[in-house]
Design a protein around this motif. Structure first.
Motif, PDB file in Angstrom:
ATOM      1  N   GLY A 116       0.787  -1.227   0.000  1.00  0.00           N
ATOM      2  CA  GLY A 116       0.000   0.000   0.000  1.00  0.00           C
ATOM      3  C   GLY A 116       0.815   1.270   0.000  1.00  0.00           C
ATOM      4  N   VAL A 117       2.078   1.221   0.422  1.00  0.00           N
ATOM      5  CA  VAL A 117       2.893   2.442   0.423  1.00  0.00           C
ATOM      6  C   VAL A 117       3.097   2.982  -0.982  1.00  0.00           C
ATOM      7  CG1 VAL A 117       4.098   1.910   2.576  1.00  0.00           C
ATOM      8  CG2 VAL A 117       5.033   1.097   0.396  1.00  0.00           C
ATOM      9  N   ALA A 118       2.936   2.126  -1.989  1.00  0.00           N
ATOM     10  CA  ALA A 118       3.129   2.542  -3.383  1.00  0.00           C
ATOM     11  C   ALA A 118       1.816   2.899  -4.060  1.00  0.00           C
ATOM     12  CB  ALA A 118       3.844   1.439  -4.167  1.00  0.00           C
ATOM     13  N   ALA A 119       0.742   3.021  -3.302  1.00  0.00           N
ATOM     14  CA  ALA A 119      -0.549   3.366  -3.902  1.00  0.00           C
ATOM     15  C   ALA A 119      -0.443   4.669  -4.688  1.00  0.00           C
ATOM     16  CB  ALA A 119      -1.612   3.491  -2.810  1.00  0.00           C
ATOM     17  N   GLY A 120      -0.937   4.636  -5.897  1.00  0.00           N
ATOM     18  CA  GLY A 120      -0.874   5.815  -6.755  1.00  0.00           C
ATOM     19  C   GLY A 120       0.400   5.934  -7.557  1.00  0.00           C
ATOM     20  N   ASP A 121       1.398   5.100  -7.256  1.00  0.00           N
ATOM     21  CA  ASP A 121       2.651   5.098  -8.006  1.00  0.00           C
ATOM     22  C   ASP A 121       2.665   3.934  -8.990  1.00  0.00           C
ATOM     23  OD1 ASP A 121       3.671   7.303  -6.796  1.00  0.00           O
ATOM     24  OD2 ASP A 121       4.979   6.228  -5.415  1.00  0.00           O
ATOM     25  N   SER A 122       3.361   4.107 -10.070  1.00  0.00           N
ATOM     26  CA  SER A 122       3.490   3.060 -11.074  1.00  0.00           C
ATOM     27  C   SER A 122       4.959   2.689 -11.227  1.00  0.00           C
ATOM     28  CB  SER A 122       2.949   3.536 -12.421  1.00  0.00           C
ATOM     29  OG  SER A 122       3.356   2.670 -13.460  1.00  0.00           O
ATOM     30  N   PRO A 123       5.325   1.419 -10.949  1.00  0.00           N
ATOM     31  CA  PRO A 123       6.710   1.006 -11.178  1.00  0.00           C
ATOM     32  C   PRO A 123       7.166   1.237 -12.611  1.00  0.00           C
ATOM     33  CG  PRO A 123       5.566  -0.619  -9.846  1.00  0.00           C
ATOM     34  CD  PRO A 123       4.526   0.354 -10.317  1.00  0.00           C
ATOM     35  N   ALA A 124       6.243   1.057 -13.559  1.00  0.00           N
ATOM     36  CA  ALA A 124       6.599   1.292 -14.958  1.00  0.00           C
ATOM     37  C   ALA A 124       6.935   2.759 -15.198  1.00  0.00           C
ATOM     38  CB  ALA A 124       5.448   0.854 -15.865  1.00  0.00           C
ATOM     39  N   GLU A 125       6.186   3.656 -14.535  1.00  0.00           N
ATOM     40  CA  GLU A 125       6.453   5.081 -14.690  1.00  0.00           C
ATOM     41  C   GLU A 125       7.786   5.467 -14.054  1.00  0.00           C
ATOM     42  OE1 GLU A 125       5.755   9.154 -15.707  1.00  0.00           O
ATOM     43  OE2 GLU A 125       5.090   7.203 -16.474  1.00  0.00           O
ATOM     44  N   SER A 126       8.083   4.925 -12.866  1.00  0.00           N
ATOM     45  CA  SER A 126       9.361   5.246 -12.231  1.00  0.00           C
ATOM     46  C   SER A 126      10.522   4.695 -13.048  1.00  0.00           C
ATOM     47  CB  SER A 126       9.401   4.697 -10.799  1.00  0.00           C
ATOM     48  OG  SER A 126       9.451   3.287 -10.794  1.00  0.00           O
ATOM     49  N   ALA A 127      10.335   3.516 -13.652  1.00  0.00           N
ATOM     50  CA  ALA A 127      11.388   2.953 -14.509  1.00  0.00           C
ATOM     51  C   ALA A 127      11.589   3.817 -15.752  1.00  0.00           C
ATOM     52  CB  ALA A 127      11.033   1.527 -14.900  1.00  0.00           C
ATOM     53  N   ARG A 128      10.506   4.339 -16.299  1.00  0.00           N
ATOM     54  CA  ARG A 128      10.607   5.194 -17.484  1.00  0.00           C
ATOM     55  C   ARG A 128      11.404   6.463 -17.178  1.00  0.00           C
ATOM     56  NH1 ARG A 128       8.361   9.626 -19.605  1.00  0.00           N
ATOM     57  NH2 ARG A 128       7.018   9.972 -17.780  1.00  0.00           N
ATOM     58  N   ARG A 129      11.144   7.039 -16.028  1.00  0.00           N
ATOM     59  CA  ARG A 129      11.874   8.256 -15.664  1.00  0.00           C
ATOM     60  C   ARG A 129      13.350   7.974 -15.421  1.00  0.00           C
ATOM     61  NH1 ARG A 129       8.574  12.439 -15.128  1.00  0.00           N
ATOM     62  NH2 ARG A 129       6.360  12.067 -14.675  1.00  0.00           N
ATOM     63  N   LEU A 130      13.644   6.830 -14.831  1.00  0.00           N
ATOM     64  CA  LEU A 130      15.041   6.476 -14.596  1.00  0.00           C
ATOM     65  C   LEU A 130      15.772   6.268 -15.919  1.00  0.00           C
ATOM     66  CD1 LEU A 130      16.943   5.815 -12.145  1.00  0.00           C
ATOM     67  CD2 LEU A 130      16.551   3.418 -12.713  1.00  0.00           C
ATOM     68  N   GLU A 131      15.131   5.586 -16.848  1.00  0.00           N
ATOM     69  CA  GLU A 131      15.751   5.367 -18.163  1.00  0.00           C
ATOM     70  C   GLU A 131      15.952   6.685 -18.901  1.00  0.00           C
ATOM     71  OE1 GLU A 131      13.015   2.647 -19.864  1.00  0.00           O
ATOM     72  OE2 GLU A 131      13.684   0.944 -18.632  1.00  0.00           O
ATOM     73  N   ALA A 132      15.031   7.633 -18.691  1.00  0.00           N
ATOM     74  CA  ALA A 132      15.199   8.952 -19.313  1.00  0.00           C
ATOM     75  C   ALA A 132      16.451   9.637 -18.791  1.00  0.00           C
ATOM     76  CB  ALA A 132      13.967   9.821 -19.050  1.00  0.00           C
ATOM     77  N   VAL A 133      16.714   9.509 -17.489  1.00  0.00           N
ATOM     78  CA  VAL A 133      17.920  10.093 -16.905  1.00  0.00           C
ATOM     79  C   VAL A 133      19.159   9.504 -17.576  1.00  0.00           C
ATOM     80  CG1 VAL A 133      19.319  10.243 -14.811  1.00  0.00           C
ATOM     81  CG2 VAL A 133      16.872  10.625 -14.690  1.00  0.00           C
ATOM     82  N   GLU A 134      19.155   8.220 -17.780  1.00  0.00           N
ATOM     83  CA  GLU A 134      20.321   7.554 -18.376  1.00  0.00           C
ATOM     84  C   GLU A 134      20.505   7.918 -19.852  1.00  0.00           C
ATOM     85  OE1 GLU A 134      19.900   3.813 -15.286  1.00  0.00           O
ATOM     86  OE2 GLU A 134      19.320   3.548 -17.390  1.00  0.00           O
ATOM     87  N   ARG A 135      19.461   8.443 -20.469  1.00  0.00           N
ATOM     88  CA  ARG A 135      19.584   8.956 -21.839  1.00  0.00           C
ATOM     89  C   ARG A 135      19.923  10.446 -21.853  1.00  0.00           C
ATOM     90  NH1 ARG A 135      14.613   6.221 -22.420  1.00  0.00           N
ATOM     91  NH2 ARG A 135      13.554   8.252 -22.505  1.00  0.00           N
ATOM     92  N   GLY A 136      20.017  11.052 -20.669  1.00  0.00           N
ATOM     93  CA  GLY A 136      20.289  12.478 -20.604  1.00  0.00           C
ATOM     94  C   GLY A 136      19.056  13.328 -20.800  1.00  0.00           C
ATOM     95  N   GLU A 137      17.881  12.802 -20.431  1.00  0.00           N
ATOM     96  CA  GLU A 137      16.623  13.513 -20.633  1.00  0.00           C
ATOM     97  C   GLU A 137      15.903  13.679 -19.292  1.00  0.00           C
ATOM     98  OE1 GLU A 137      14.525  11.023 -23.348  1.00  0.00           O
ATOM     99  OE2 GLU A 137      15.956  11.299 -24.990  1.00  0.00           O
ATOM    100  N   VAL A 166      13.882  15.894 -16.011  1.00  0.00           N
ATOM    101  CA  VAL A 166      14.188  16.956 -15.043  1.00  0.00           C
ATOM    102  C   VAL A 166      15.583  16.809 -14.459  1.00  0.00           C
ATOM    103  CG1 VAL A 166      13.548  17.916 -12.805  1.00  0.00           C
ATOM    104  CG2 VAL A 166      11.778  17.364 -14.468  1.00  0.00           C
ATOM    105  N   TRP A 167      15.896  15.628 -13.882  1.00  0.00           N
ATOM    106  CA  TRP A 167      17.187  15.447 -13.224  1.00  0.00           C
ATOM    107  C   TRP A 167      18.338  15.687 -14.199  1.00  0.00           C
ATOM    108  CZ3 TRP A 167      13.779  11.175 -11.541  1.00  0.00           C
ATOM    109  CH2 TRP A 167      13.365  11.301 -10.211  1.00  0.00           C
ATOM    110  N   ALA A 168      18.215  15.129 -15.399  1.00  0.00           N
ATOM    111  CA  ALA A 168      19.302  15.247 -16.374  1.00  0.00           C
ATOM    112  C   ALA A 168      19.510  16.682 -16.812  1.00  0.00           C
ATOM    113  CB  ALA A 168      19.011  14.356 -17.584  1.00  0.00           C
ATOM    114  N   LEU A 169      18.425  17.397 -17.073  1.00  0.00           N
ATOM    115  CA  LEU A 169      18.560  18.770 -17.532  1.00  0.00           C
ATOM    116  C   LEU A 169      19.165  19.669 -16.452  1.00  0.00           C
ATOM    117  CD1 LEU A 169      15.189  19.164 -19.463  1.00  0.00           C
ATOM    118  CD2 LEU A 169      17.473  18.894 -20.434  1.00  0.00           C
ATOM    119  N   LEU A 170      18.686  19.516 -15.225  1.00  0.00           N
ATOM    120  CA  LEU A 170      19.234  20.331 -14.140  1.00  0.00           C
ATOM    121  C   LEU A 170      20.689  19.970 -13.866  1.00  0.00           C
ATOM    122  CD1 LEU A 170      16.211  20.378 -11.652  1.00  0.00           C
ATOM    123  CD2 LEU A 170      17.080  22.289 -13.007  1.00  0.00           C
TER     124      LEU A 170
END
Length: 584
Positions: free
Chosen positions: A318-339, A341-345
């Protein structure tokens, strides 16, 4: 010498010795880098053109390059115009000296001593007065070979010897490179002890860690992303603990170093006397005193090599209610591509980012998040990550976090360690389209309530808290904090996972909190409570909700600006001057 935080290094070596690679490694990851090339390509010499092109190809795309060619005075001008927030790499002084001799017409056999000591004297003075935060000069060492048979050869050998001696005297460190191995003739390797024993040049790809074997797997490499504004990401995975594996656990109640209070106090006194038209740095003043204490010098330098670790773990239940593991994985992969929020900042701030996948955690309302052995492995791994970063020259670490349920679990840890009300510490839950999801928030409240009810009868030592509630990301963050503090390296935190880890880390070593700087709370109630318990005051009030670690990246240029001003501005006329700190 003017009041500033410059560091100056001379790298000597013979032909193909690896001196240029070492120099490039010394300035890598320092943010704004200007590469000063003293010689360009020659259309009638294909071999020399190939050498120049190899140097160009090896440079990161984000470096600014200036070729001074036949204008030796341009180097003196560039050194004089250097800004406190940039690094300069000059490669090499042999090309500059050749241009100086050409310009003076000093190659004739009749007047081989025409220049005398002039080039060495003028360059050494410019090096001493250079305001760049980091200055690295490369120069050939020709004194170990036979005496040249020509007058021109002897003139160059004698002149470069004079230049090298004068510049070495003006520098803080001097390295001599032979067969790719540097020996430090003056000062120490600024990248740390481990780097001193390593080859001069480290490739830009990095081995990932094999989860099966727990050792470096040379076949699994992650390439640095291409965009010039992106500082580069490398990935790592938490090793799995093998059956029967034994290692010395991190001790509870260990004694860790403290920042230097006299340096911090002296920096504060000096700030009050800066020659500024207004009241001074205001809310940024604590940044300067914090840096002075952690650097143990009264005039602290702006942080040069900043490394962010973005931890990723998905928590079940239940601590992950409202969160999507697929969405968090997508954001992490974006960082590794240099894309994203985290990557730009990070790219804008010149910060390197390493993503660290630490697996998942069990539903804490039903069972412990991880085993005791996994806690110890995660703590050691976080410590190792911090130490490796410091050995590579990192002088500031930023901890970020992503993953489903990570912030809700952090609220549970904060509630347990800071005696808070869990429901009041949980941040709002937002859907992908930006709406507030109250149902998911209530499910998180119920899961955290049940988890706390399950663990309250147990002991509250830090290992038990990490095993029962925290999970691998919290344990790695805790180990990272302890490892950084053990190496006298400050840490920026701005989110619930980092604050929860800091609360646990203080039970391993109470001194940890004195090495933490909180740029912003992000308006998160758990961060505010945890910071209050730790005695941390946020520097800014940005209220950013861009992901844990993003506020620190956004604030970093402002924090660096405060250090640059404090290190560069003189004191007001008539104010008593403090002695210049060592290394400044």
């Amino acid at each position: 010498m003017s009041e500033q935080s410059a560091r100056r290094f001379l790298v000597l070596g013979g032909i193909r010795s690896g001196k240029s690679e070492l120099a490039e490694n010394l300035v890598s990851g320092t943010g704004t880098v200007r590469y000063v090339a003293t010689a360009g390509a020659s259309g009638d010499d294909p071999g020399w053109t190939a050498r120049v092109e190899a140097h160009r190809t090896r440079r990161p795309a984000g470096w600014a390059t200036e070729e001074i060619g036949s204008d030796p005075d341009r180097l003196i001008t560039l050194l004089a115009e250097a800004k406190p927030d940039e690094a300069l790499l000059v490669d090499d002084l042999g090309g500059w000296l050749t241009a100086s001799l050409d310009a003076a017409g000093a190659w004739s056999d009749e007047a081989p001593e025409a220049l005398g000591h002039q080039p060495a004297t003028s360059l050494a003075a410019a090096v001493r007065d250079c305001s760049a935060s980091l200055l690295v000069l490369v120069s050939p060492e020709v004194g170990l070979s036979v005496v040249p048979p020509t007058a021109a050869g002897r003139l160059f050998a004698d002149a470069i010897g004079e230049v090298n001696k004068a510049v070495a005297a003006a520098c803080d460190g001097v390295a001599f490179v032979v067969a790719g191995q540097p020996t430090w003739l003056k000062g120490t390797d600024p990248r740390g002890a481990a780097a001193a024993a390593a080859p001069a040049f480290t490739p830009v790809t990095h081995p990932a860690i094999s989860p099966a074997a727990g050792v470096a797997d040379a076949s699994a490499q992650v390439a640095t992303p291409a965009p010039a504004t992106w500082a580069g990401a490398e990935t790592a995975t938490l090793p799995v603990v093998e059956a029967g594996e034994a290692a010395q656990p991190i001790a509870v109640g260990m004694y860790l170093p403290m920042p230097d209070e006299p340096s911090s106090a002296a920096a504060g006194e000096r700030l009050a006397r800066l020659d500024v038209p207004g009241a001074g740095l205001g809310a940024l003043a604590p940044v300067v005193t914090f840096a002075a204490g952690t650097q143990r010098q009264e005039i602290p330098r702006p942080w040069q090599t900043v490394q962010m670790f973005l931890l990723h773990a998905d928590h079940a239940g239940g601590v992950a209610a409202g969160d999507s593991p697929a969405e968090s994985a997508r954001r992490l992969e974006a960082v590794e591509r240099g894309e994203g929020v985290w990557a730009l900042l990070a790219g804008a701030a010149g910060v390197g980012v390493q993503t660290v996948r630490v697996g998942g955690a069990a539903a804490v309302e039903e069972a412990d998040a991880m085993s005791d052995a996994e806690v110890d492995a995660a703590l050691r791994y976080g410590w190792q990550l911090a130490e490796s970063a410091v050995d590579a020259g990192t002088d500031l670490i930023v901890i970020g976090s992503g993953g489903a349920g990570a912030d809700a679990v952090a609220a549970a840890v904060i509630a347990l360690t800071a005696n808070g009300e869990a429901a009041a510490l949980l941040g709002r839950v937002f859907t992908a389209d930006g709406r507030i999801d109250d149902l998911a928030w209530m499910r998180r409240c119920a899961a955290v309530r049940d988890a706390l009810h399950r663990v309250r009868p147990h002991a509250r030592d830090p290992r038990t808290i990490l095993a029962a509630l925290g999970g691998p990301d919290h344990a790695v963050a805790t180990g990272m904090l302890l490892g950084a503090v053990s190496r006298r390296t400050p840490v920026l935190l701005d989110g619930p996972v980092g604050i929860a880890a800091a609360l646990v880390a203080r039970d391993f070593g109470a001194q940890t909190r004195h090495w933490i700087l909180l740029p912003d709370t992000g308006g998160h109630p758990g961060v505010r409570l945890g910071a209050d318990v730790l005695g941390l005051s946020p520097v800014l009030d940005l209220k950013l909700g861009l992901g844990e670690g993003a506020a620190a990246l956004a604030a970093l240029p402002t924090l660096r600006s405060a250090l640059t001003l404090a290190a560069t501005l003189p004191t007001a006329p008539g104010a008593a001057a403090l002695p210049t700190a060592p290394g400044v």
